[in-house]
Scaffold this motif. Structure first.
Motif: not given
Length: 252
Positions: A65, A60, A67, A46, A14-17, A10-12, A69
């Motif tokens: 991603l 895109r 990293e 997506h 939420a950062r997508q456009s 969910k956190k990952v 977290m």
């Protein structure tokens, strides 16, 4: 584990456009032998806006991603639905395993339709892909002598054999071994579960494991030769229709 993965995904996302068609967890968590330091491998598809796909700038098509977290290692990759569906129509085993992963943490109303169409895209030629991947990973194991690539070799071969024999995608090595009963796998899996991604097999009996690798490669070849699966995917018209509807609904 399940709750933690849900929160991480969910956190990952939420950062997508762009809106996500679905997202699932693959890698060691899917295969059944995650270590304490295993990445969370998140994959999905997506939907780009229309201006990105009808104009000259398609920047895109793939989102990535990599990293840390909340103390966890994240490896996230998503493709736009056009690229993703194109891969599905090829003998790409990765997208099959992502779609049929039981660890789906985000889905839209279209995901079940995609999974049904994906079943029509499975072919006997996926056996070639699993064979090729197993050969590459075996070369890595020979060079590094690490447990992880050795388990990947056996997981890949068993998944390919199971797909050729049943037409179903099964990536969990423990469930696969209920069918194929390799007596040494249980100890290898336990070693990985209680070890790390870097666990070495310095004292491995290479002649034994190479013999098993060659034997399972021949078994995969035989399963592919006798498979009832078609040689070409049959889901292209349905994928085309789904892609158009996704663009119209999410691409504005």
């Amino acid at each position: 584990m399940q709750v933690a993965q849900d929160q991480i995904v969910k956190k990952v996302l939420a950062r997508q456009s762009y809106p996500m068609l679905f997202a699932s967890v693959v890698g060691s968590h899917l295969y059944g032998f995650p270590s304490f330091d295993s990445d969370h491998d998140i994959r999905g598809a997506h939907v780009l806006p229309l201006e990105n796909v009808v104009g000259l700038y398609n920047e895109r098509e793939t989102l990535e991603l990599f990293e840390h977290m909340d103390g966890e290692k994240i490896d996230f990759v998503s493709h736009d639905v056009h690229k993703y569906f194109t891969l599905l129509l090829k003998r790409n085993t990765n997208v099959l395993e992502q779609i049929f992963s039981p660890l789906v943490h985000h889905r839209t109303a279209y995901f079940d339709e995609l999974r049904e169409i994906a079943g029509e895209c499975i072919t006997s030629n996926h056996g070639h892909a699993y064979r090729g991947f197993a050969q590459k990973i075996w070369a890595v194991f020979e060079k590094q002598r690490k447990l992880k690539p050795l388990l990947y070799v056996f997981r890949t071969l068993l998944t390919g054999m199971y797909l050729m024999e049943t037409g179903e995608v099964e990536a969990n090595i423990m469930r696969l071994n209920h069918r194929y009963r390799l007596p040494y796998l249980g100890d290898l899996i336990a070693l990985k579960l209680h070890g790390s991604e870097e666990t070495l097999m310095e004292d491995a009996d290479m002649s034994f494991y190479e013999g098993e690798f060659r034997r399972l490669m021949r078994q995969l070849d035989d399963a592919r030769f006798h498979s009832d699966l078609p040689e070409e995917p049959r889901g292209k018209p349905e994928l085309h229709d789904l892609l158009v509807r996704l663009r119209l609904e999410y691409g504005g």
